[in-house]
Design a protein around this motif. Sequence first.
Motif, PDB file in Angstrom:
ATOM      1  N   GLU A  39       0.855  -1.171   0.000  1.00 36.06           N
ATOM      2  CA  GLU A  39       0.000   0.000   0.000  1.00 36.06           C
ATOM      3  C   GLU A  39       0.900   1.233   0.000  1.00 36.06           C
ATOM      4  O   GLU A  39       2.120   1.130   0.180  1.00 36.06           O
ATOM      5  CB  GLU A  39      -0.890   0.006   1.238  1.00 36.06           C
ATOM      6  N   THR A  40       0.309   2.368  -0.205  1.00 39.88           N
ATOM      7  CA  THR A  40       1.050   3.631  -0.125  1.00 39.88           C
ATOM      8  C   THR A  40       0.797   4.257   1.238  1.00 39.88           C
ATOM      9  O   THR A  40      -0.342   4.548   1.599  1.00 39.88           O
ATOM     10  CB  THR A  40       0.618   4.603  -1.237  1.00 39.88           C
ATOM     11  N   ARG A  41       1.872   4.409   1.995  1.00 41.07           N
ATOM     12  CA  ARG A  41       1.784   5.030   3.317  1.00 41.07           C
ATOM     13  C   ARG A  41       2.838   6.112   3.429  1.00 41.07           C
ATOM     14  O   ARG A  41       4.001   5.888   3.092  1.00 41.07           O
ATOM     15  CB  ARG A  41       1.989   3.988   4.427  1.00 41.07           C
ATOM     16  N   ASN A  42       2.412   7.283   3.876  1.00 40.48           N
ATOM     17  CA  ASN A  42       3.330   8.426   4.013  1.00 40.48           C
ATOM     18  C   ASN A  42       4.037   8.730   2.690  1.00 40.48           C
ATOM     19  O   ASN A  42       5.219   9.072   2.665  1.00 40.48           O
ATOM     20  CB  ASN A  42       4.358   8.157   5.113  1.00 40.48           C
TER      21      ASN A  42
ATOM     22  N   GLN B 242       4.983   0.643  -0.013  1.00 41.53           N
ATOM     23  CA  GLN B 242       5.683  -0.281   0.871  1.00 41.53           C
ATOM     24  C   GLN B 242       4.800  -1.466   1.239  1.00 41.53           C
ATOM     25  O   GLN B 242       3.576  -1.428   1.089  1.00 41.53           O
ATOM     26  CB  GLN B 242       6.133   0.448   2.137  1.00 41.53           C
ATOM     27  N   PHE B 243       5.462  -2.520   1.696  1.00 41.36           N
ATOM     28  CA  PHE B 243       4.745  -3.739   2.050  1.00 41.36           C
ATOM     29  C   PHE B 243       3.769  -3.480   3.197  1.00 41.36           C
ATOM     30  O   PHE B 243       4.023  -2.654   4.080  1.00 41.36           O
ATOM     31  CB  PHE B 243       5.719  -4.836   2.469  1.00 41.36           C
ATOM     32  N   LEU B 244       2.655  -4.217   3.169  1.00 41.79           N
ATOM     33  CA  LEU B 244       1.734  -4.202   4.297  1.00 41.79           C
ATOM     34  C   LEU B 244       2.449  -4.748   5.535  1.00 41.79           C
ATOM     35  O   LEU B 244       3.368  -5.571   5.412  1.00 41.79           O
ATOM     36  CB  LEU B 244       0.507  -5.059   3.981  1.00 41.79           C
ATOM     37  N   PRO B 245       2.072  -4.306   6.714  1.00 41.36           N
ATOM     38  CA  PRO B 245       2.783  -4.720   7.939  1.00 41.36           C
ATOM     39  C   PRO B 245       2.913  -6.229   8.093  1.00 41.36           C
ATOM     40  O   PRO B 245       3.982  -6.727   8.456  1.00 41.36           O
ATOM     41  CB  PRO B 245       1.928  -4.114   9.054  1.00 41.36           C
ATOM     42  N   GLU B 246       1.830  -6.979   7.820  1.00 44.66           N
ATOM     43  CA  GLU B 246       1.903  -8.431   8.003  1.00 44.66           C
ATOM     44  C   GLU B 246       2.808  -9.088   6.968  1.00 44.66           C
ATOM     45  O   GLU B 246       3.457 -10.103   7.235  1.00 44.66           O
ATOM     46  CB  GLU B 246       0.502  -9.047   7.969  1.00 44.66           C
TER      47      GLU B 246
END
Length: 550
Positions: free
Chosen positions: A406-409, A413-417
């Motif tokens: 996903e796009t974060r900040n 980048q990869f999803l947390p899990e």
Amino acid sequence: MRLKSIIKCLILLLLFVIFLEGCDNNTKNETASTSDVKEDSHVQALHEDEPGWKLDTSPVTFDWYVNFSWFETDWGNNVVSDYITDKTGVRVNFITPTGNENEKMNTMIASGSLPDFITIGWWEDGAKKMIDQELVLPLDELGKEYDPYFYKVTDDSKLEWYRQEDGHVYGYPNASSSPEDFERYKDLKPSNQTFLVRKDMYEALGRPDMRTPEGFLDALKKAKEQFPEVNGKPLIPLGLHEFTPVGNDSLEDYLQNFLAIPMKEDGKVYDRITDPEYIRWLKTFREVNEMGLLAKDIFIDKRAQMEEKIAEGRYFAMLYQRSDMAAQQQALYAKDPDSVYIAVDGPANSNLEAPTLPADGISGWTITLISKDVKDPERAIRFLSYLISEEGQKDTFLGKRGVTWETRNGKEQFLPEVLSLLKSDRMTFDQKYGAASTYWMLVDTNKTLEWAPLPAPPLKQLADWTKGKTVNLSEFEGIDPTGTTKEGIAANKIAEEWGRTLPMLLLAESEEVFDRLFQSFLQKRESYDFTIVREYRQNSYEENNRKLND
């Protein structure tokens, strides 16, 4: 009246014929116009800016041979491969050798029939054989005919580097950096070559200095005395890459690079194997054996056996490629963070200079070729272009949006899990997601820096230790002769002689026996016509310089 009727009938018939001809011409014109539109559309679709793979996404399966027996990830049933198949229509049937890679490759070449795609180390003799025997297709010609987009996504300097004497390019590299790339990314990209020690043991020994022969021997001796067993199995004081018929990577380039032995002197390719510092350290390894610290395992173990022993933490020290033990390192960290391996200063020259370690050079690691027997050359070159492109790099690294990333900040980048699994269990990650260059055959390690997460804690230290110690050795890549030329035959004989001599040097009963064996090798090397090999290497080095500086 009858005459008038006949004349009227003839006139009507003539008008009817004229009408039919007009209709026929209109139909022909419409057909021609439609054909022209299709042709114009085809030409437009094959424009350099348009990905050719989008023209046809019907199902097709390619056989892809990977010349590495350790590669075991299939295509399908993971996020990345399923996503790419859904998008492009392409499925891949990976084929890998079950035994000796060279034997498998030579058997396929002798048959004259190859799978659709072939990925092989650029330095391997099989690569040259396939090209010389016209078993693979020129990628540049395939691009011109079927997919001009190939020229948009490939690097001109890499195409020129791999251009053959006939003017064509047959293979494209992965993990490749042009000199410009190297300068741009050198502070970000580490080397793979490391000297590793098991953290808990090393610290228990007081973090000994292992840069000198004396300190090296003393540390191995004390490790064996203090930690004779690991979980009921004998400690292996020193680990190396596997021995092959032509030598051992750890005891050749790796060791020479740690000793900062120059590649050239006064414009001439340097004969590193005769360097006094190198011989001094080979004799040190002989002493390691004389002291009973060189386990017999290292002479016979293949990569699979070594990975098992690394996962058990049975080696105290290793002169090894960090990427080859990443999964085992993570497994050790999960069990006990103190049992992992850390990179430290290892063997050094008499002046204790920093090592000169290679990062990605322009040759890269492997090259991928397309066979003359490819079932669909049009789809093949378009799939190759897709994988090389930024879109393909992103798909093979990150996977499917919303599923693996996903796009974060503002950053993709990869999803947390997903990231958590990547850092804890690489093998399961590959099977479930297939991301983060699981399919590395055409990975561009410069492009993937944009998406790469910070390394997991046990891997980060290994990479960070090498930064600032890397050098660009592109001009020396591929200078050794191969194949059935007189230079290639001579070089192969010399390499095999070295492969026989190296273990004997380590097992020599005394330094005098070592010296006799080494001098015997040098004499045999001359008898195998080392002069023409040396000349070939010098000429190739100069040609490489020309290519890199044009």
